[in-house]
Design a protein around this motif. Structure first.
Motif, PDB file in Angstrom:
ATOM      1  N   PRO A 136      -3.008  12.562   4.632  1.00 32.70           N
ATOM      2  CA  PRO A 136      -3.180  12.283   6.069  1.00 32.70           C
ATOM      3  C   PRO A 136      -2.875  10.837   6.441  1.00 32.70           C
ATOM      4  CG  PRO A 136      -5.032  13.564   5.217  1.00 32.70           C
ATOM      5  CD  PRO A 136      -4.227  13.153   4.030  1.00 32.70           C
ATOM      6  N   ASP A 137      -3.133   9.884   5.533  1.00 34.35           N
ATOM      7  CA  ASP A 137      -2.835   8.488   5.842  1.00 34.35           C
ATOM      8  C   ASP A 137      -1.336   8.283   6.026  1.00 34.35           C
ATOM      9  OD1 ASP A 137      -5.469   7.591   5.810  1.00 34.35           O
ATOM     10  OD2 ASP A 137      -5.431   7.191   3.660  1.00 34.35           O
ATOM     11  N   ALA A 138      -0.545   8.876   5.134  1.00 35.79           N
ATOM     12  CA  ALA A 138       0.907   8.741   5.242  1.00 35.79           C
ATOM     13  C   ALA A 138       1.419   9.422   6.509  1.00 35.79           C
ATOM     14  CB  ALA A 138       1.576   9.340   4.009  1.00 35.79           C
ATOM     15  N   GLU A 139       0.877  10.588   6.816  1.00 37.38           N
ATOM     16  CA  GLU A 139       1.312  11.302   8.014  1.00 37.38           C
ATOM     17  C   GLU A 139       0.916  10.555   9.281  1.00 37.38           C
ATOM     18  OE1 GLU A 139       3.069  14.335  10.326  1.00 37.38           O
ATOM     19  OE2 GLU A 139       3.319  13.634   8.259  1.00 37.38           O
ATOM     20  N   GLY A 140      -0.308  10.007   9.291  1.00 37.56           N
ATOM     21  CA  GLY A 140      -0.749   9.242  10.447  1.00 37.56           C
ATOM     22  C   GLY A 140       0.130   8.034  10.699  1.00 37.56           C
ATOM     23  N   LEU A 141       0.497   7.332   9.629  1.00 39.75           N
ATOM     24  CA  LEU A 141       1.371   6.168   9.774  1.00 39.75           C
ATOM     25  C   LEU A 141       2.774   6.577  10.230  1.00 39.75           C
ATOM     26  CD1 LEU A 141       0.286   4.066   6.681  1.00 39.75           C
ATOM     27  CD2 LEU A 141       0.270   3.273   9.053  1.00 39.75           C
ATOM     28  N   ARG A 142       3.274   7.682   9.689  1.00 33.05           N
ATOM     29  CA  ARG A 142       4.603   8.150  10.087  1.00 33.05           C
ATOM     30  C   ARG A 142       4.646   8.463  11.579  1.00 33.05           C
ATOM     31  NH1 ARG A 142       7.386  12.488  11.259  1.00 33.05           N
ATOM     32  NH2 ARG A 142       5.546  13.846  11.150  1.00 33.05           N
ATOM     33  N   ARG A 143       3.616   9.150  12.050  1.00 31.58           N
ATOM     34  CA  ARG A 143       3.584   9.515  13.466  1.00 31.58           C
ATOM     35  C   ARG A 143       3.376   8.292  14.352  1.00 31.58           C
ATOM     36  NH1 ARG A 143       1.894  15.268  14.753  1.00 31.58           N
ATOM     37  NH2 ARG A 143       2.241  16.445  12.836  1.00 31.58           N
ATOM     38  N   ALA A 144       2.508   7.385  13.920  1.00 27.17           N
ATOM     39  CA  ALA A 144       2.257   6.177  14.715  1.00 27.17           C
ATOM     40  C   ALA A 144       3.526   5.339  14.833  1.00 27.17           C
ATOM     41  CB  ALA A 144       1.127   5.372  14.085  1.00 27.17           C
ATOM     42  N   ARG A 166      -4.329   2.305  11.628  1.00 31.66           N
ATOM     43  CA  ARG A 166      -3.943   3.303  10.626  1.00 31.66           C
ATOM     44  C   ARG A 166      -3.617   2.639   9.289  1.00 31.66           C
ATOM     45  NH1 ARG A 166      -4.787   8.729  10.307  1.00 31.66           N
ATOM     46  NH2 ARG A 166      -4.712   9.665  12.370  1.00 31.66           N
ATOM     47  N   LEU A 167      -2.924   1.509   9.345  1.00 34.00           N
ATOM     48  CA  LEU A 167      -2.562   0.819   8.112  1.00 34.00           C
ATOM     49  C   LEU A 167      -3.802   0.263   7.424  1.00 34.00           C
ATOM     50  CD1 LEU A 167      -0.331  -0.071   6.243  1.00 34.00           C
ATOM     51  CD2 LEU A 167       0.045  -2.076   7.695  1.00 34.00           C
ATOM     52  N   ALA A 168      -4.733  -0.281   8.200  1.00 31.33           N
ATOM     53  CA  ALA A 168      -5.986  -0.766   7.622  1.00 31.33           C
ATOM     54  C   ALA A 168      -6.757   0.380   6.986  1.00 31.33           C
ATOM     55  CB  ALA A 168      -6.818  -1.449   8.699  1.00 31.33           C
ATOM     56  N   LYS A 169      -6.753   1.534   7.633  1.00 34.00           N
ATOM     57  CA  LYS A 169      -7.438   2.711   7.083  1.00 34.00           C
ATOM     58  C   LYS A 169      -6.762   3.162   5.786  1.00 34.00           C
ATOM     59  CE  LYS A 169      -9.330   6.946   6.830  1.00 34.00           C
ATOM     60  NZ  LYS A 169      -8.353   7.615   5.947  1.00 34.00           N
ATOM     61  N   ALA A 170      -5.426   3.159   5.767  1.00 32.78           N
ATOM     62  CA  ALA A 170      -4.690   3.594   4.579  1.00 32.78           C
ATOM     63  C   ALA A 170      -4.960   2.674   3.394  1.00 32.78           C
ATOM     64  CB  ALA A 170      -3.199   3.649   4.871  1.00 32.78           C
ATOM     65  N   VAL A 199       0.864  -1.173   0.000  1.00 34.83           N
ATOM     66  CA  VAL A 199       0.000   0.000   0.000  1.00 34.83           C
ATOM     67  C   VAL A 199       0.905   1.229   0.000  1.00 34.83           C
ATOM     68  CG1 VAL A 199      -0.169  -0.027   2.531  1.00 34.83           C
ATOM     69  CG2 VAL A 199      -1.886   1.201   1.196  1.00 34.83           C
ATOM     70  N   SER A 200       0.490   2.249  -0.752  1.00 34.33           N
ATOM     71  CA  SER A 200       1.270   3.487  -0.865  1.00 34.33           C
ATOM     72  C   SER A 200       0.435   4.633  -0.311  1.00 34.33           C
ATOM     73  CB  SER A 200       1.637   3.746  -2.333  1.00 34.33           C
ATOM     74  OG  SER A 200       2.341   2.656  -2.882  1.00 34.33           O
ATOM     75  N   PRO A 201       0.433   4.832   1.003  1.00 35.38           N
ATOM     76  CA  PRO A 201      -0.408   5.863   1.597  1.00 35.38           C
ATOM     77  C   PRO A 201       0.044   7.256   1.201  1.00 35.38           C
ATOM     78  CG  PRO A 201       1.061   4.934   3.234  1.00 35.38           C
ATOM     79  CD  PRO A 201       1.221   4.101   2.009  1.00 35.38           C
ATOM     80  N   ALA A 202      -0.909   8.169   1.161  1.00 37.89           N
ATOM     81  CA  ALA A 202      -0.612   9.559   0.817  1.00 37.89           C
ATOM     82  C   ALA A 202      -1.400  10.473   1.745  1.00 37.89           C
ATOM     83  CB  ALA A 202      -0.972   9.833  -0.645  1.00 37.89           C
TER      84      ALA A 202
END
Length: 287
Positions: free
Chosen positions: A125-133, A166-170, A120-123
């Motif tokens: 808010p999804d990418a930011e949420g994963l980075r912070r998590a 977060r990953l499931a959401k992304a 998965v290639s999040p972008a």
């Protein structure tokens, strides 16, 4: 035999979870007596996050070329093989056994038998949420001495739940994608446990307390295929894994998968794949 990997905790790390830099993974595997470039079947989850550059990894006959920002979820029982670019990769692997996440998160995310495969290639808010998590999990993981061990494990478990959700959401849900029902979830778990023991829908129906028709309806609603085909596809997947990666002869593989006669196995495999076990093995190994 395909090398089976159990979850192994590094001394000084919290129980139940490991964070390992991709660049150090090959060296770590070799220290534990494992060839990272050979087929391996871990009994634990791996969340692979690439920070920069790229990484190649094969999972069950599909080669994924991961780029910066990509995530890949490798699930227990899948056969994986890292690419030779592993020592130069920049990123992290979050590894944990199935029983480590809290019950609610496991039911919401881990228990989904239809979880989409592939990166998965999040972008945004999804990418930011994963980075912070991931960053918060990394911080607490490294701060083992700052809390009592029980509290530390609880914190890490909660932060893993954030990362998983977060990953499931992304990843999201494809429009019109089927939703697994409770009957199918139970059937899926039973097939994973017993596919080498029986390929009869009636046996699963009796064990689970359903009729054959109920199992078929539930499986068709969730996967678009009959219950019988679902069982057979699982057996075929395991046969392919063994034929491609195991030195066992086809007759021994047939016996491991519950076939009394290797000719029955050959007929079963050819009917469902269009080729023989021997031909598949040659093609999979480039012979």
């Amino acid at each position: 035999m395909i090398r089976e990997l159990e979850f192994r905790r590094t001394a000084g790390s919290p129980p139940g979870l490991e964070l390992v830099a991709l660049a150090g993974l090959a060296e770590r595997a070799l220290r534990h007596g494992n060839d990272p470039y050979a087929p391996l079947r871990p009994a634990f989850h791996q969340l692979v996050a690439v920070r920069s550059g790229g990484l190649t990894v094969s999972v069950d006959f599909t080669t994924h070329a991961l780029a910066a920002g990509d995530w890949l979820w490798i699930r227990p029982g899948q056969v994986q093989r890292w690419g030779r670019d592993l020592p130069e990769a920049d990123g992290v692997v979050v590894a944990f056994p199935p029983g480590f996440p809290d019950t609610a998160t496991a039911a919401a995310v881990l228990a989904d038998p239809l979880f989409p495969e592939g990166p998965v290639s999040p972008a945004g808010p999804d990418a930011e949420g994963l980075r912070r998590a991931l960053g918060h999990l990394r911080y607490e993981y490294d701060a083992l001495a700052e809390l009592p061990l029980e509290s530390h494990v609880r914190v890490v478990r909660h932060l893993l739940a954030v990362l998983l959700l977060r990953l499931a959401k992304a990843r999201g849900t494809r429009p019109g994608a089927p939703v697994p029902n409770d009957t199918f979830r139970r059937f899926h778990a039973a097939v994973e446990r017993d596919f080498a023991g029986t390929r009869r829908v009636e046996d699963y129906a009796a064990a689970l307390g359903y009729s054959r028709r109920t199992l078929t309806r539930a499986t068709e609603a969730a996967t678009g295929m009959s219950a019988k085909r679902y069982i057979d596809e699982r057996v075929v997947l395991e046969a392919k894994r063994e034929l491609a990666h195991s030195p066992l002869p086809a007759g021994a593989i047939a016996a491991r998968l519950g076939f009394r006669d290797s000719s029955d196995f050959t007929k079963f495999f050819r009917q469902r794949t269009g080729t023989t076990p021997a031909a598949f093995r040659r093609a999979a190994r480039g012979a």
